[in-house]
Design a protein around this motif. Structure first.
Motif, mmCIF file in Angstrom:
data_model
loop_
_atom_site.group_PDB
_atom_site.id
_atom_site.type_symbol
_atom_site.label_atom_id
_atom_site.label_comp_id
_atom_site.label_asym_id
_atom_site.label_seq_id
_atom_site.Cartn_x
_atom_site.Cartn_y
_atom_site.Cartn_z
ATOM 1 N N MET A 1 35.807 -41.156 -58.546
ATOM 2 C CA MET A 1 36.555 -40.263 -57.698
ATOM 3 C C MET A 1 36.461 -40.737 -56.246
ATOM 4 O O MET A 1 35.415 -41.152 -55.782
ATOM 5 C CB MET A 1 36.005 -38.844 -57.852
ATOM 6 N N ASP A 2 37.569 -40.697 -55.522
ATOM 7 C CA ASP A 2 37.594 -41.067 -54.115
ATOM 8 C C ASP A 2 36.835 -40.055 -53.283
ATOM 9 O O ASP A 2 36.854 -38.858 -53.562
ATOM 10 C CB ASP A 2 39.032 -41.124 -53.598
ATOM 11 N N ALA A 3 36.188 -40.553 -52.230
ATOM 12 C CA ALA A 3 35.499 -39.662 -51.300
ATOM 13 C C ALA A 3 36.538 -38.850 -50.540
ATOM 14 O O ALA A 3 37.640 -39.312 -50.270
ATOM 15 C CB ALA A 3 34.643 -40.476 -50.335
ATOM 16 N N LYS A 4 36.161 -37.625 -50.208
ATOM 17 C CA LYS A 4 37.061 -36.752 -49.463
ATOM 18 C C LYS A 4 37.189 -37.248 -48.023
ATOM 19 O O LYS A 4 36.191 -37.494 -47.345
ATOM 20 C CB LYS A 4 36.523 -35.326 -49.485
ATOM 21 N N ARG A 5 38.414 -37.385 -47.553
ATOM 22 C CA ARG A 5 38.659 -37.805 -46.173
ATOM 23 C C ARG A 5 38.578 -36.585 -45.252
ATOM 24 O O ARG A 5 39.126 -35.535 -45.547
ATOM 25 C CB ARG A 5 40.023 -38.465 -46.063
ATOM 26 N N ILE A 6 37.908 -36.776 -44.120
ATOM 27 C CA ILE A 6 37.683 -35.703 -43.169
ATOM 28 C C ILE A 6 38.348 -36.066 -41.839
ATOM 29 O O ILE A 6 37.976 -37.040 -41.196
ATOM 30 C CB ILE A 6 36.169 -35.484 -42.920
ATOM 31 N N PRO A 7 39.355 -35.273 -41.398
ATOM 32 C CA PRO A 7 39.933 -35.502 -40.074
ATOM 33 C C PRO A 7 39.082 -34.828 -38.999
ATOM 34 O O PRO A 7 38.655 -33.688 -39.159
ATOM 35 C CB PRO A 7 41.317 -34.862 -40.175
ATOM 36 N N THR A 8 38.823 -35.546 -37.922
ATOM 37 C CA THR A 8 38.038 -35.018 -36.812
ATOM 38 C C THR A 8 38.817 -35.231 -35.519
ATOM 39 O O THR A 8 39.237 -36.353 -35.228
ATOM 40 C CB THR A 8 36.681 -35.746 -36.715
ATOM 41 N N SER A 9 38.983 -34.165 -34.759
ATOM 42 C CA SER A 9 39.653 -34.284 -33.468
ATOM 43 C C SER A 9 38.766 -35.048 -32.500
ATOM 44 O O SER A 9 37.543 -34.899 -32.496
ATOM 45 C CB SER A 9 39.954 -32.901 -32.891
ATOM 46 N N LEU A 10 39.399 -35.859 -31.661
ATOM 47 C CA LEU A 10 38.683 -36.637 -30.657
ATOM 48 C C LEU A 10 38.844 -35.989 -29.290
ATOM 49 O O LEU A 10 39.907 -35.448 -28.980
ATOM 50 C CB LEU A 10 39.244 -38.059 -30.601
ATOM 51 N N SER A 11 37.825 -36.072 -28.478
ATOM 52 C CA SER A 11 37.947 -35.599 -27.098
ATOM 53 C C SER A 11 38.903 -36.539 -26.362
ATOM 54 O O SER A 11 39.057 -37.707 -26.742
ATOM 55 C CB SER A 11 36.585 -35.610 -26.404
ATOM 56 N N PRO A 12 39.539 -36.068 -25.298
ATOM 57 C CA PRO A 12 40.413 -36.956 -24.521
ATOM 58 C C PRO A 12 39.692 -38.212 -24.024
ATOM 59 O O PRO A 12 40.259 -39.299 -24.035
ATOM 60 C CB PRO A 12 40.877 -36.081 -23.364
ATOM 61 N N THR A 13 38.439 -38.073 -23.616
ATOM 62 C CA THR A 13 37.681 -39.225 -23.119
ATOM 63 C C THR A 13 37.463 -40.256 -24.215
ATOM 64 O O THR A 13 37.682 -41.454 -24.013
ATOM 65 C CB THR A 13 36.327 -38.766 -22.542
ATOM 66 N N LEU A 14 37.054 -39.803 -25.390
ATOM 67 C CA LEU A 14 36.837 -40.718 -26.509
ATOM 68 C C LEU A 14 38.158 -41.330 -26.965
ATOM 69 O O LEU A 14 38.242 -42.526 -27.255
ATOM 70 C CB LEU A 14 36.152 -39.995 -27.676
ATOM 71 N N ALA A 15 39.212 -40.522 -27.004
ATOM 72 C CA ALA A 15 40.522 -41.029 -27.422
ATOM 73 C C ALA A 15 40.995 -42.135 -26.476
ATOM 74 O O ALA A 15 41.462 -43.185 -26.923
ATOM 75 C CB ALA A 15 41.539 -39.887 -27.474
#
Length: 138
Positions: A1-15
């Motif tokens: 089974m594939d691992a579950k993908r997790i979306p994480t928002s990035l801070s503007p600075t990190l982005a």
């Protein structure tokens, strides 16, 4: 089974930091009344997205015709096999800075994927920066 993908928002600075490590993206703008998207190279300098292009391109013509034109800029790095990575979207304004003293210093820093003459330097000033990183659940 594939691992579950997790979306994480990035801070503007990190982005913006991730955007600074990438040299290729897509700019969206209005050209002749129609939404237009073009692939383009960039560098990030002092918080500005710097583009070196030709004055004859659709992007340069749009900016030259409407200084401060609203644009969106997107860059990403996504692994085609794992489908993990990040995407950054910037909304802001674009202005021609070709006549400024920064032109000679900034223009050549942009490594273009097209071997065409480049005589126009455009700076995109970010107003809103969002990003998303896709990782796997551990």
């Amino acid at each position: 089974m594939d691992a579950k993908r997790i979306p994480t928002s990035l801070s503007p600075t990190l982005a913006l930091g991730l955007l600074g490590h990438e040299e290729f993206g897509r700019v969206a703008f209005v050209s002749e009344g129609l939404p237009t998207i073009r692939p383009i190279n960039h560098v990030l300098v002092e918080g500005l997205i710097i583009v070196h292009t030709g004055h004859h391109t659709a992007f340069a013509r749009a900016v030259l015709a409407d200084p401060g034109t609203h644009v969106a800029y997107q860059a990403d790095a996504i692994d085609r096999h794992t489908r993990l990575g990040w995407s950054v979207l910037v909304a802001g304004t674009a202005a021609d800075i070709t006549d400024s003293r920064r032109t000679e210093r900034l223009g050549p820093r942009v490594r273009s994927w097209l071997q065409r003459p480049h005589d126009t330097v455009i700076a995109i000033t970010p107003q809103e920066v969002t990003g998303l990183r896709l990782t796997v659940e551990h």
